[in-house]
Design an enzyme around this catalytic site. Structure first.
Site, PDB file in Angstrom:
ATOM      1  CG  ASN A  46      -2.373  15.818 -20.438  1.00  0.00           C
ATOM      2  OD1 ASN A  46      -1.448  15.029 -20.290  1.00  0.00           O
ATOM      3  ND2 ASN A  46      -3.268  16.045 -19.494  1.00  0.00           N
ATOM      4  CE  LYS A  92      -0.763  13.324 -15.292  1.00  0.00           C
ATOM      5  NZ  LYS A  92      -1.032  13.716 -16.697  1.00  0.00           N
ATOM      6  CE  LYS A 101       4.775  17.234 -14.820  1.00  0.00           C
ATOM      7  NZ  LYS A 101       5.558  16.114 -15.356  1.00  0.00           N
ATOM      8  CD  GLU A 129       6.423  15.575 -23.115  1.00  0.00           C
ATOM      9  OE1 GLU A 129       5.894  16.662 -22.776  1.00  0.00           O
ATOM     10  OE2 GLU A 129       5.777  14.517 -23.234  1.00  0.00           O
ATOM     11  NE  ARG A 183       0.489  16.606 -13.286  1.00  0.00           N
ATOM     12  CZ  ARG A 183       1.091  15.775 -12.443  1.00  0.00           C
ATOM     13  NH1 ARG A 183       0.701  15.718 -11.179  1.00  0.00           N
ATOM     14  NH2 ARG A 183       2.099  15.006 -12.832  1.00  0.00           N
ATOM     15  CG  HIS A 232       5.676  10.062 -24.884  1.00  0.00           C
ATOM     16  ND1 HIS A 232       4.307   9.919 -24.939  1.00  0.00           N
ATOM     17  CD2 HIS A 232       5.902  11.192 -24.155  1.00  0.00           C
ATOM     18  CE1 HIS A 232       3.736  10.898 -24.268  1.00  0.00           C
ATOM     19  NE2 HIS A 232       4.667  11.684 -23.785  1.00  0.00           N
ATOM     20  CG  HIS A 273       0.549  14.394 -24.030  1.00  0.00           C
ATOM     21  ND1 HIS A 273       1.200  15.564 -24.377  1.00  0.00           N
ATOM     22  CD2 HIS A 273       1.430  13.706 -23.253  1.00  0.00           C
ATOM     23  CE1 HIS A 273       2.405  15.578 -23.823  1.00  0.00           C
ATOM     24  NE2 HIS A 273       2.559  14.469 -23.148  1.00  0.00           N
ATOM     25  CD  GLU A 318      -4.051  15.542 -16.232  1.00  0.00           C
ATOM     26  OE1 GLU A 318      -4.803  15.140 -17.120  1.00  0.00           O
ATOM     27  OE2 GLU A 318      -2.871  15.167 -16.096  1.00  0.00           O
ATOM     28  CG  HIS A 357      -1.255   9.370 -25.121  1.00  0.00           C
ATOM     29  ND1 HIS A 357      -1.834   9.747 -23.925  1.00  0.00           N
ATOM     30  CD2 HIS A 357       0.076   9.596 -24.976  1.00  0.00           C
ATOM     31  CE1 HIS A 357      -0.893  10.175 -23.092  1.00  0.00           C
ATOM     32  NE2 HIS A 357       0.265  10.092 -23.709  1.00  0.00           N
ATOM     33  NE  ARG A 360      -4.105  -2.017   2.002  1.00  0.00           N
ATOM     34  CZ  ARG A 360      -4.077  -3.167   2.673  1.00  0.00           C
ATOM     35  NH1 ARG A 360      -3.096  -3.402   3.535  1.00  0.00           N
ATOM     36  NH2 ARG A 360      -5.023  -4.060   2.489  1.00  0.00           N
TER      37      ARG A 360
END
Length: 360
Positions: free
Chosen positions: A244, A142, A226, A184, A240, A264, A247, A236, A251, A120
Site C-alpha cells: 500500500n 483482494k 506479489k 504500480e 502485505r 488509480h 495508497h 494483510e 486514495h 456464498r
C-alpha cells in the site's frame, strides 16, 4: 512461450499464466467441457476480446453467458456488482458456475466480489487486460467495490482459480493507462527490490514502447513478488500492508476528485512521493532517493505534483477513513531505502500536511 507461476496458498493455490496470444488458449483456463461460465467485461473491452474468448470456450464445450457493464472507476459500484449478480440469477447459474473477469482492475475487483458473494462463493478466473491489473490487482484475491466515502471499503479476500495474462492485450491500451500501470510496477522496486528499481531506470522506455522481452520480464517479476507477499500474508495482517505504499494519499485524491478523474496509478504516483517526503521529514529517507523516484515517474509519464484543485487539508478527512487507520491514528507505509519500507503507526498529521505541500 507460456510462463507459469504459482500463488502458494495450500489447497487454494492457483496458477498465473503469462504469455503472448494465450487469451484464446483453452489450456490456460481451469475449465472442462460441459461447465457453465459467465464472462463479465466492460463496454471498452467487449468489442476487442469478448467474441474471441467466447468462441474459444464454446469450441471446447463450455456453455457461455456474457454480461457487459460500463467502463471506468466511477462504475466500481454496488450497482455494477448487482448487475453481475442479477445476470447470474436471471440465467440460472449455480454454485458450479464459473465467473470470468475479462478487463482491467475495476472489472477484476467487482467480478471477484460478485464471485465471493454469489451463493456464498463460486469459482472465478482473472483475465486482466491492463498493465495495472496484470502486475497487481488480479493477483492476491483482494476484491471490492467503492463507496462515495471511501475506495475499496466494501469487499472480501477471495482468491481466483487462475490468472491468465496475455501481454498482447497491452497493444490496445491507451498511453495514459499504460503509464498508470507503471506506477504500480515502480512501487515494487521501491518497497522490496532495489535491483528491480535499477533495472526500471534502465528499461522504462522499453516498457513504454511495449518491447516484448522487457514487458514479459517486468510482468512476471512483479507477479512473483506479489505472489510471495500474498503467500506469506494473505489477509494483510502484517507484511502485505507494504503493497500500500502511497495508497493512503492516493486514495484520498481519487475519493476527493471523483473516481476516474485521476486514474488509480496516477494518484499512487503522487502518493508515493508524498510518502517519500513524509519519510524524509521523519529522518528516514534521503532527498537523493526522492529525486530518483521522481525522475523515474516523470520518465514513465506520470504526475508528480498534487492536483491543483485539491486543498491540503482535504486529504486528512479521507486518509482518516483509510482501512489502515488504527484507533483514529494514521498508519503509513514509508520508504527507508529504495527497496525497503516500513509501516509506521501514528504519523503526526503536521508531517502529513507538510509532505503534501512539498508535492506541489
Amino acid at each position: 512461450m507460456l510462463k507459469k507461476l504459482t500463488v502458494a496458498l495450500s489447497e487454494r493455490s492457483y496458477p498465473i499464466y503469462i504469455g503472448q496470444n494465450i487469451l484464446t488458449n483453452f489450456q490456460s483456463f481451469p475449465l472442462k467441457s460441459g461447465e457453465r461460465v459467465l464472462i463479465a467485461t466492460n463496454d471498452t473491452i467487449a468489442p476487442l476480446y469478448l467474441n474471441a474468448v467466447e468462441k474459444m470456450l464454446e469450441e471446447n464445450g463450455v456453455k457461455v453467458d456474457t454480461v457487459v457493464v460500463p467502463d471506468g472507476e466511477k462504475y466500481k459500484t454496488i450497482e455494477t456488482w448487482n448487475t453481475i449478480l442479477t445476470s447470474l440469477l436471471a440465467k440460472n447459474h449455480t454454485r458450479n458456475s464459473v465467473l470470468i473477469a475479462l478487463g482491467g482492475g475495476v472489472i477484476g475487483d467487482v467480478v471477484g466480489f460478485a464471485a465471493a458473494c454469489y451463493q456464498r462463493g463460486i469459482r472465478f478466473i482473472q483475465v486482466p487486460t491492463t498493465l495495472l491489473s496484470q502486475v497487481d490487482s488480479s493477483v492476491g484475491g483482494k476484491t471490492a467495490i467503492n463507496h462515495p466515502l471511501g475506495k475499496n471499503m466494501i469487499g472480501a479476500f477471495y482468491q481466483p482459480q487462475a490468472v491468465v495474462i496475455d501481454i498482447n492485450c497491452l497493444k490496445t491500451l491507451p498511453q495514459r493507462e499504460l503509464s498508470a500501470g507503471l506506477a504500480e510496477v515502480i512501487k515494487y522496486g521501491i518497497i522490496m527490490d532495489q535491483d528491480f528499481f535499477n533495472w526500471l531506470e534502465q528499461h522504462i522506455e522499453d516498457l513504454l514502447a511495449l518491447e516484448p522481452n522487457a514487458m514479459s520480464y517486468c510482468i512476471a517479476h512483479c507477479c512473483e513478488l506479489k505472489a510471495k507477499i500474498v503467500a506469506a500474508d494473505e489477509t494483510e495482517q502484517d507484511l502485505r500492508a507494504i503493497l500500500n505504499l502511497g495508497h493512503t494519499y492516493g486514495h484520498a485524491i481519487e475519493a476527493e476528485l471523483g473516481y476516474g478523474n485521476w486514474l488509480h496509478g496516477e494518484a499512487i504516483s503522487v502518493g508515493m512521493l508524498m510518502a517519500a517526503q513524509s519519510a524524509k521529514l521523519l529522518g528516514h529517507f534521503k532527498e537523493s532517493n526522492i529525486n530518483r523516484i521522481k525522475q523515474l515517474l516523470i520518465r514513465a509519464k506520470l504526475p508528480v505534483t498534487k492536483p491543483e484543485m485539491m486543498s491540503t487539508e482535504s486529504y486528512i478527512t479521507h486518509m482518516l477513513r483509510d482501512k489502515k487507520v488504527l484507533s483514529g491514528k494514521l498508519r503509513l507505509v514509508l520508504p527507508f531505502e529504495i527497496g525497503q519500507v516500513q509501516v509506521i503507526d501514528d504519523v503526526n498529521q503536521e508531517i502529513v500536511l507538510q509532505s503534501i505541500e512539498l508535492c506541489q
